[in-house]
Design a protein around this motif. Structure first.
Motif, PDB file in Angstrom:
ATOM      1  N   UNK A 162       0.834  -1.222   0.065  1.00  0.00           N
ATOM      2  CA  UNK A 162      -0.108  -0.073  -0.120  1.00  0.00           C
ATOM      3  C   UNK A 162       0.898   1.338  -0.026  1.00  0.00           C
ATOM      4  N   UNK A 163       2.165   1.149   0.691  1.00  0.00           N
ATOM      5  CA  UNK A 163       2.938   2.184   0.724  1.00  0.00           C
ATOM      6  C   UNK A 163       3.714   2.477  -0.783  1.00  0.00           C
ATOM      7  N   UNK A 164       3.806   1.287  -1.573  1.00  0.00           N
ATOM      8  CA  UNK A 164       4.296   1.409  -2.664  1.00  0.00           C
ATOM      9  C   UNK A 164       3.650   2.189  -3.636  1.00  0.00           C
ATOM     10  N   UNK A 165       2.122   1.927  -3.919  1.00  0.00           N
ATOM     11  CA  UNK A 165       1.548   2.574  -4.581  1.00  0.00           C
ATOM     12  C   UNK A 165       1.374   4.070  -4.339  1.00  0.00           C
ATOM     13  N   UNK A 166       1.111   4.219  -2.884  1.00  0.00           N
ATOM     14  CA  UNK A 166       1.439   5.695  -2.446  1.00  0.00           C
ATOM     15  C   UNK A 166       2.551   6.614  -2.903  1.00  0.00           C
ATOM     16  N   UNK A 167       3.655   5.890  -2.953  1.00  0.00           N
ATOM     17  CA  UNK A 167       4.788   6.433  -3.544  1.00  0.00           C
ATOM     18  C   UNK A 167       4.552   6.865  -4.999  1.00  0.00           C
ATOM     19  N   UNK A 168       4.087   6.011  -5.635  1.00  0.00           N
ATOM     20  CA  UNK A 168       3.697   6.205  -7.113  1.00  0.00           C
ATOM     21  C   UNK A 168       2.728   7.264  -7.381  1.00  0.00           C
ATOM     22  N   UNK A 169       1.667   7.509  -6.407  1.00  0.00           N
ATOM     23  CA  UNK A 169       0.515   8.223  -6.551  1.00  0.00           C
ATOM     24  C   UNK A 169       1.412   9.702  -6.316  1.00  0.00           C
ATOM     25  N   UNK A 170       2.213   9.760  -5.570  1.00  0.00           N
ATOM     26  CA  UNK A 170       2.961  10.869  -5.130  1.00  0.00           C
ATOM     27  C   UNK A 170       3.796  11.488  -6.353  1.00  0.00           C
ATOM     28  N   UNK A 171       3.888  10.849  -7.252  1.00  0.00           N
ATOM     29  CA  UNK A 171       4.991  11.276  -8.301  1.00  0.00           C
ATOM     30  C   UNK A 171       6.120  10.851  -8.340  1.00  0.00           C
ATOM     31  N   UNK A 172       6.349   9.681  -7.426  1.00  0.00           N
ATOM     32  CA  UNK A 172       7.781   9.091  -7.173  1.00  0.00           C
ATOM     33  C   UNK A 172       8.324   7.857  -7.634  1.00  0.00           C
ATOM     34  N   UNK A 173       7.476   7.617  -8.824  1.00  0.00           N
ATOM     35  CA  UNK A 173       7.737   6.104  -9.181  1.00  0.00           C
ATOM     36  C   UNK A 173       9.058   5.967  -9.852  1.00  0.00           C
ATOM     37  N   UNK A 174       9.826   7.151 -10.291  1.00  0.00           N
ATOM     38  CA  UNK A 174      11.006   6.864 -10.670  1.00  0.00           C
ATOM     39  C   UNK A 174      12.186   6.815  -9.888  1.00  0.00           C
ATOM     40  N   UNK A 175      11.773   6.963  -8.452  1.00  0.00           N
ATOM     41  CA  UNK A 175      12.704   7.026  -7.438  1.00  0.00           C
ATOM     42  C   UNK A 175      12.409   5.759  -6.715  1.00  0.00           C
ATOM     43  N   UNK A 176      11.673   4.816  -7.055  1.00  0.00           N
ATOM     44  CA  UNK A 176      11.391   3.724  -6.300  1.00  0.00           C
ATOM     45  C   UNK A 176      12.031   2.604  -6.892  1.00  0.00           C
ATOM     46  N   UNK A 177      13.164   2.265  -6.377  1.00  0.00           N
ATOM     47  CA  UNK A 177      13.890   1.157  -7.042  1.00  0.00           C
ATOM     48  C   UNK A 177      13.908  -0.150  -6.427  1.00  0.00           C
ATOM     49  N   UNK A 178      13.323  -0.296  -5.438  1.00  0.00           N
ATOM     50  CA  UNK A 178      12.755  -1.703  -4.915  1.00  0.00           C
ATOM     51  C   UNK A 178      11.569  -1.823  -4.174  1.00  0.00           C
ATOM     52  N   UNK A 179      11.080  -3.014  -4.665  1.00  0.00           N
ATOM     53  CA  UNK A 179       9.320  -3.181  -4.193  1.00  0.00           C
ATOM     54  C   UNK A 179       9.393  -4.626  -3.518  1.00  0.00           C
ATOM     55  N   UNK A 180       8.267  -5.097  -3.068  1.00  0.00           N
ATOM     56  CA  UNK A 180       8.121  -6.498  -2.862  1.00  0.00           C
ATOM     57  C   UNK A 180       7.227  -7.240  -3.906  1.00  0.00           C
ATOM     58  N   UNK A 205       4.601  -8.407  -3.580  1.00  0.00           N
ATOM     59  CA  UNK A 205       3.198  -8.302  -3.307  1.00  0.00           C
ATOM     60  C   UNK A 205       2.951  -6.939  -3.636  1.00  0.00           C
ATOM     61  N   UNK A 206       3.595  -6.126  -4.245  1.00  0.00           N
ATOM     62  CA  UNK A 206       3.403  -4.604  -4.722  1.00  0.00           C
ATOM     63  C   UNK A 206       2.529  -4.870  -6.158  1.00  0.00           C
ATOM     64  N   UNK A 207       1.420  -5.060  -5.886  1.00  0.00           N
ATOM     65  CA  UNK A 207       0.447  -5.072  -7.049  1.00  0.00           C
ATOM     66  C   UNK A 207       0.070  -3.806  -7.958  1.00  0.00           C
ATOM     67  N   UNK A 208      -0.023  -2.795  -7.231  1.00  0.00           N
ATOM     68  CA  UNK A 208      -0.274  -1.468  -7.737  1.00  0.00           C
ATOM     69  C   UNK A 208       0.888  -0.570  -7.538  1.00  0.00           C
ATOM     70  N   UNK A 209       1.030   0.341  -8.512  1.00  0.00           N
ATOM     71  CA  UNK A 209       0.282   0.199  -9.961  1.00  0.00           C
ATOM     72  C   UNK A 209       0.869  -0.869 -10.521  1.00  0.00           C
ATOM     73  N   UNK A 210       0.321  -1.471 -11.815  1.00  0.00           N
ATOM     74  CA  UNK A 210       0.609  -2.580 -12.443  1.00  0.00           C
ATOM     75  C   UNK A 210       2.051  -2.569 -12.756  1.00  0.00           C
ATOM     76  N   UNK A 238       6.295  -3.630 -10.215  1.00  0.00           N
ATOM     77  CA  UNK A 238       7.607  -4.546 -10.367  1.00  0.00           C
ATOM     78  C   UNK A 238       8.177  -4.998 -11.622  1.00  0.00           C
ATOM     79  N   UNK A 239       7.819  -3.951 -12.540  1.00  0.00           N
ATOM     80  CA  UNK A 239       8.724  -4.059 -13.813  1.00  0.00           C
ATOM     81  C   UNK A 239       9.627  -2.947 -13.756  1.00  0.00           C
ATOM     82  N   UNK A 240       9.139  -1.956 -13.261  1.00  0.00           N
ATOM     83  CA  UNK A 240      10.187  -0.657 -13.393  1.00  0.00           C
ATOM     84  C   UNK A 240      11.118  -0.603 -12.098  1.00  0.00           C
ATOM     85  N   UNK A 241      10.734  -1.432 -11.003  1.00  0.00           N
ATOM     86  CA  UNK A 241      11.887  -1.662  -9.745  1.00  0.00           C
ATOM     87  C   UNK A 241      12.258  -2.992  -9.494  1.00  0.00           C
TER      88      UNK A 241
END
Length: 268
Positions: A36-54, A56-61, A64-67
């Motif tokens: 849920x916090x991964x999705x928040x980071x992307x919704x805050x416009x930080x997707x390009x800074x998220x380098x690692x996720x679990x 189970x991080x299904x959202x956004x779609x 798990x491909x970009x990180x």
């Protein structure tokens, strides 16, 4: 647009577990240990800074491909995390495991959330916005969530309900959980609200609790239509419903859609 400073300045903050954390500001390499916090980071416009996720991080779609997938919420792949060189890791007290968190906290700035209520969730959103340089966007998301719940119609008589999260053994969400808080806001009275956290319950206990509605969550156990008859046999008078577990338990920006979903449940 104002150019991002070349140097990162340390920002010392307190997380929701009252830990003092020195975070390089603004962080540029973020690992999120919670869906849920991964999705928040992307919704805050930080997707390009998220380098690692679990995993189970299904959202956004495309998360798990970009990180890089660094394992699950309770089994981190430490070597992969080391390779990512994070300058901020964001976790959660309930969803992550203490040993893993302690190992990571000894090496990296690690900010922890602790969510029991809707108020905790909007506080988390604001704090994550602060430490990532997205304060205004986080405030907007928080206000949208709070307004949507404040606009829910009042319920004269809360509906006695049980919320199941697991099967074999049966487990429910009880007192001291974020789900319990949302149930009360949704117009339900948790028939297991006198128990703590996520207790196991037997068919006999369920029958004695006599809920008018039994809510079967789509996660973490994937309850589906095939399970309805099983619970109907235990409580013939109860209404059995499959509910969207993400909208009841994800405490990040997905909460913007939860009040509308709850309103549909009330109407249906």
């Amino acid at each position: 647009m104002t150019p991002e400073p070349l140097l990162q300045m340390p920002l010392t903050v307190t997380d929701q577990m009252n830990r003092r954390v020195a975070v390089p500001f603004p962080p540029r390499r973020i690992v999120s240990l919670v869906p849920s916090q991964t999705e928040l980071l992307f919704d805050l416009g930080l997707g390009d800074r998220v380098v690692g996720v679990t995993k189970f991080c299904l959202h956004p779609a495309g998360a798990r491909q970009s990180a890089t997938v660094i394992g699950g919420t309770k089994n981190f792949h430490f070597e992969q995390i080391d390779e990512l060189r994070p300058d901020l890791i964001i976790g959660n007290k309930e969803e992550n495991y203490q040993d893993g968190i302690e190992q990571l906290a000894a090496r990296y700035p690690l900010w922890m959330s602790d969510i029991l209520t809707l108020t905790d969730s909007t506080d988390m959103i604001r704090r994550v916005g602060l430490i990532t340089g997205r304060k205004e966007a986080a405030e907007q998301i928080s206000q949208e969530i709070l307004w949507s719940f404040a606009a829910l119609p009042p319920v004269a008589a809360p509906i006695p309900a049980a919320y199941f999260i697991w099967r074999k053994p049966y487990m429910v969400a009880a007192a001291g959980t974020f789900i319990d808080d949302l149930l009360s806001r949704a117009g339900f009275r948790n028939v297991f609200g006198h128990l703590g956290r996520y207790p196991e319950v037997t068919p006999e206990l369920l029958r004695a609790a006599a809920p008018q509605q039994i809510l079967l969550s789509s996660e973490p156990y994937p309850f589906g239509e095939k399970h309805l008859a099983e619970f109907q046999e235990i409580c013939p008078q109860a209404r059995i419903r499959i509910v969207d577990g993400e909208l009841f338990s994800w405490y990040g920006s997905r909460l913007r859609h939860s009040a509308a979903y709850v309103k549909q449940l009330q109407a249906g």
